[in-house]
Design a protein around this motif. Structure first.
Motif, PDB file in Angstrom:
ATOM      1  N   THR A  49      42.710  42.085  26.738  1.00 28.96           N
ATOM      2  CA  THR A  49      43.891  41.487  26.133  1.00 28.96           C
ATOM      3  C   THR A  49      43.459  40.368  25.200  1.00 28.96           C
ATOM      4  N   LYS A  50      44.027  40.359  24.003  1.00 30.28           N
ATOM      5  CA  LYS A  50      43.762  39.279  23.062  1.00 30.28           C
ATOM      6  C   LYS A  50      44.697  38.124  23.408  1.00 30.28           C
ATOM      7  N   LEU A  51      44.120  37.045  23.932  1.00 36.46           N
ATOM      8  CA  LEU A  51      44.929  35.958  24.445  1.00 36.46           C
ATOM      9  C   LEU A  51      45.417  35.032  23.339  1.00 36.46           C
ATOM     10  N   SER A  52      46.657  34.585  23.481  1.00 33.93           N
ATOM     11  CA  SER A  52      47.176  33.531  22.611  1.00 33.93           C
ATOM     12  C   SER A  52      46.596  32.198  23.047  1.00 33.93           C
ATOM     13  N   LEU A  53      46.856  31.143  22.264  1.00 34.51           N
ATOM     14  CA  LEU A  53      46.394  29.818  22.643  1.00 34.51           C
ATOM     15  C   LEU A  53      46.965  29.422  23.996  1.00 34.51           C
ATOM     16  N   ARG A  54      48.238  29.754  24.208  1.00 32.42           N
ATOM     17  CA  ARG A  54      48.859  29.464  25.492  1.00 32.42           C
ATOM     18  C   ARG A  54      48.179  30.237  26.624  1.00 32.42           C
ATOM     19  N   GLY A  55      47.833  31.501  26.349  1.00 29.19           N
ATOM     20  CA  GLY A  55      47.150  32.301  27.349  1.00 29.19           C
ATOM     21  C   GLY A  55      45.780  31.760  27.686  1.00 29.19           C
ATOM     22  N   LYS A  56      45.054  31.298  26.664  1.00 26.68           N
ATOM     23  CA  LYS A  56      43.736  30.714  26.899  1.00 26.68           C
ATOM     24  C   LYS A  56      43.846  29.451  27.743  1.00 26.68           C
ATOM     25  N   PHE A  57      44.857  28.638  27.461  1.00 27.13           N
ATOM     26  CA  PHE A  57      45.057  27.420  28.250  1.00 27.13           C
ATOM     27  C   PHE A  57      45.402  27.778  29.696  1.00 27.13           C
ATOM     28  N   GLY A  58      46.256  28.802  29.861  1.00 25.61           N
ATOM     29  CA  GLY A  58      46.613  29.222  31.205  1.00 25.61           C
ATOM     30  C   GLY A  58      45.407  29.703  31.993  1.00 25.61           C
ATOM     31  N   ARG A  59      44.516  30.430  31.341  1.00 22.98           N
ATOM     32  CA  ARG A  59      43.306  30.891  32.023  1.00 22.98           C
ATOM     33  C   ARG A  59      42.421  29.715  32.411  1.00 22.98           C
ATOM     34  N   MET A  60      42.339  28.732  31.521  1.00 26.78           N
ATOM     35  CA  MET A  60      41.510  27.567  31.816  1.00 26.78           C
ATOM     36  C   MET A  60      42.034  26.804  33.030  1.00 26.78           C
ATOM     37  N   MET A  61      43.342  26.870  33.261  1.00 30.26           N
ATOM     38  CA  MET A  61      43.940  26.114  34.349  1.00 30.26           C
ATOM     39  C   MET A  61      44.098  26.927  35.637  1.00 30.26           C
ATOM     40  N   GLU A  62      43.515  28.122  35.665  1.00 30.58           N
ATOM     41  CA  GLU A  62      43.537  28.897  36.896  1.00 30.58           C
ATOM     42  C   GLU A  62      42.623  28.249  37.934  1.00 30.58           C
ATOM     43  N   PRO A  63      42.935  28.391  39.217  1.00 30.53           N
ATOM     44  CA  PRO A  63      42.076  27.824  40.264  1.00 30.53           C
ATOM     45  C   PRO A  63      40.645  28.326  40.146  1.00 30.53           C
ATOM     46  N   ARG A  64      39.690  27.468  40.436  1.00 30.00           N
ATOM     47  CA  ARG A  64      38.297  27.754  40.165  1.00 30.00           C
ATOM     48  C   ARG A  64      37.499  28.242  41.361  1.00 30.00           C
ATOM     49  N   ARG A  65      37.968  28.006  42.588  1.00 29.94           N
ATOM     50  CA  ARG A  65      37.112  28.233  43.762  1.00 29.94           C
ATOM     51  C   ARG A  65      36.620  29.679  43.844  1.00 29.94           C
ATOM     52  N   ASP A  66      37.518  30.655  43.790  1.00 29.77           N
ATOM     53  CA  ASP A  66      37.107  32.051  43.945  1.00 29.77           C
ATOM     54  C   ASP A  66      36.203  32.503  42.811  1.00 29.77           C
ATOM     55  N   ARG A  67      36.551  32.098  41.588  1.00 32.57           N
ATOM     56  CA  ARG A  67      35.759  32.511  40.433  1.00 32.57           C
ATOM     57  C   ARG A  67      34.340  31.977  40.522  1.00 32.57           C
ATOM     58  N   ASN A  68      34.193  30.703  40.836  1.00 30.21           N
ATOM     59  CA  ASN A  68      32.857  30.118  40.870  1.00 30.21           C
ATOM     60  C   ASN A  68      32.036  30.638  42.043  1.00 30.21           C
ATOM     61  N   ALA A  69      32.682  30.901  43.167  1.00 28.57           N
ATOM     62  CA  ALA A  69      31.971  31.499  44.291  1.00 28.57           C
ATOM     63  C   ALA A  69      31.472  32.890  43.929  1.00 28.57           C
ATOM     64  N   ARG A  70      32.313  33.658  43.203  1.00 28.04           N
ATOM     65  CA  ARG A  70      31.906  34.998  42.790  1.00 28.04           C
ATOM     66  C   ARG A  70      30.729  34.953  41.824  1.00 28.04           C
ATOM     67  N   LEU A  71      30.749  34.008  40.875  1.00 28.76           N
ATOM     68  CA  LEU A  71      29.648  33.887  39.923  1.00 28.76           C
ATOM     69  C   LEU A  71      28.339  33.552  40.627  1.00 28.76           C
ATOM     70  N   GLU A  72      28.397  32.668  41.626  1.00 25.81           N
ATOM     71  CA  GLU A  72      27.184  32.339  42.374  1.00 25.81           C
ATOM     72  C   GLU A  72      26.694  33.545  43.172  1.00 25.81           C
ATOM     73  N   THR A  73      27.623  34.237  43.816  1.00 29.65           N
ATOM     74  CA  THR A  73      27.251  35.433  44.582  1.00 29.65           C
ATOM     75  C   THR A  73      26.608  36.474  43.682  1.00 29.65           C
ATOM     76  N   ASN A  74      27.211  36.715  42.528  1.00 30.77           N
ATOM     77  CA  ASN A  74      26.670  37.717  41.616  1.00 30.77           C
ATOM     78  C   ASN A  74      25.253  37.372  41.171  1.00 30.77           C
ATOM     79  N   MET A  75      25.017  36.125  40.873  1.00 29.17           N
ATOM     80  CA  MET A  75      23.680  35.739  40.427  1.00 29.17           C
ATOM     81  C   MET A  75      22.673  35.799  41.570  1.00 29.17           C
ATOM     82  N   THR A  76      23.094  35.489  42.781  1.00 31.96           N
ATOM     83  CA  THR A  76      22.201  35.626  43.938  1.00 31.96           C
ATOM     84  C   THR A  76      21.767  37.074  44.092  1.00 31.96           C
TER      85      THR A  76
END
Length: 330
Positions: A230-257
């Motif tokens: 999906t091509k995000l609008s500025l509002r969409g990009k801001f909304g993604r930036m403000m999504e909760p971070r815990r699950d995403r960052n845990a997944r990124l660490e797991t993937n790199m491990t």
């Protein structure tokens, strides 16, 4: 590629789930290719419609194509479903396919020529034209929707896709063709990774990848996509930036491990410099995942990592640095 064949043998790994609405159009666009695929492997994840009956009816009109069908119950999920289809492929080159897209004429011929011209390349992925559920163009391409930069494309063409992939994935399965020899290094696919991301990063680690800049499929976007763009609008990009971070960052660490472990087990097949960069990326993701809950308290760690260039090498630069400060924990 086959020793005696001027044209490689293509297998197509196509995964389905309740895809009756679009599967016939997709199959015709695949089977009418020149050269045509020699094998079609369809792995169906517990469809409740007549997807597989339609597959068999269409392929019956192409007796030269070997058809293999898996009917899963219960479902395997996207990554394991594609892994099952890929492991059953016997062709020199394996093309991945979703159930609802349309391949452009000449697609397999283009990929065959690219692989012949670049024997060191293990995986190729192309751009795509984005279309709606009725097949009407949306006015932009997949690379435009993803915001792919000229510098990223230049790095991939220069043989440094691994650095690009450490920052973010640009490989979309529906646009991807790879040498069957890659499966030896990629399988088994880890469940925490999406299949196309995993194939892309492993190919970049053990060999190289390249990007075909012209669209080679119509990539359909509709409400039933399991994975889309999906091509995000500025509002969409801001909304993604403000999504909760815990699950995403845990997944990124797991993937790199998981990735570092696989690269270490592959031993001499992986350049020491690439392994070193993967380990540094893992440390970066560990730092991100361990940031404190308070936003102000995150600033020193983020600032140090940014000054050291780690956000530029292993994330999306200032965008991810700001995201790591402002995102709620969730």
């Amino acid at each position: 590629m086959s020793e005696t064949a001027a044209t490689p043998y293509f297998s197509v790994a196509l995964c389905t789930h309740n895809g009756a609405s679009y599967i016939e159009e997709q199959l015709l666009s695949i089977l009418d290719q020149e050269p045509a695929p020699t094998q079609l492997v369809v792995s169906d994840d517990a469809s409740s419609d007549d997807t597989i009956a339609r597959v068999r009816a269409v392929v019956a009109r192409y007796p030269e194509v070997q058809l293999t069908v898996f009917e899963n119950s219960p479902t395997l999920g996207v990554t394991k479903n594609f892994e099952q289809a890929i492991r059953a492929c016997t062709g020199d080159l394996i093309a991945l396919s979703d159930q609802d897209d349309v391949w452009h004429a000449g697609r397999l011929a283009l990929f065959a020529a690219q692989f012949a011209a670049h024997p060191a390349v293990s995986l190729l992925h192309s751009d795509a034209r984005l279309v709606d559920g009725a097949g009407v163009p949306l006015g932009h391409t997949l690379s435009e929707a993803l915001g792919v930069s000229t510098s990223e494309v230049a790095s991939i063409h220069a043989g440094d896709a691994f650095s690009v992939m450490l920052r973010r994935n640009l490989v979309t399965g529906a646009c991807t063709v790879f040498r069957r020899s890659l499966v030896e290094f990629a399988a088994p696919f880890p469940p925490s990774w999406v299949h196309d991301e995993w194939l892309g990063i492993i190919a970049a680690a053990v060999a190289s990848t390249d990007f075909v800049e012209q669209p080679t499929i119509d990539y359909r976007q509709h409400g039933s996509n399991q994975i889309g763009a999906t091509k995000l609008s500025l509002r969409g990009k801001f909304g993604r930036m403000m999504e909760p971070r815990r699950d995403r960052n845990a997944r990124l660490e797991t993937n790199m491990t998981v990735l570092v472990d696989r690269l270490q087990r592959l031993g001499g097949r992986v350049d020491a410099g690439k392994l070193s960069r993967a380990r540094a990326k893992l440390e970066h993701e560990r730092m991100r995942n361990s940031l404190p809950e308070g936003r102000l308290s995150r600033i020193p760690s983020v600032a140090r990592a940014f000054a050291a260039g780690r956000y530029g090498h292993y994330s999306r630069g200032p965008l991810d640095a700001v995201r790591d400060i402002v995102q709620p924990v969730g």
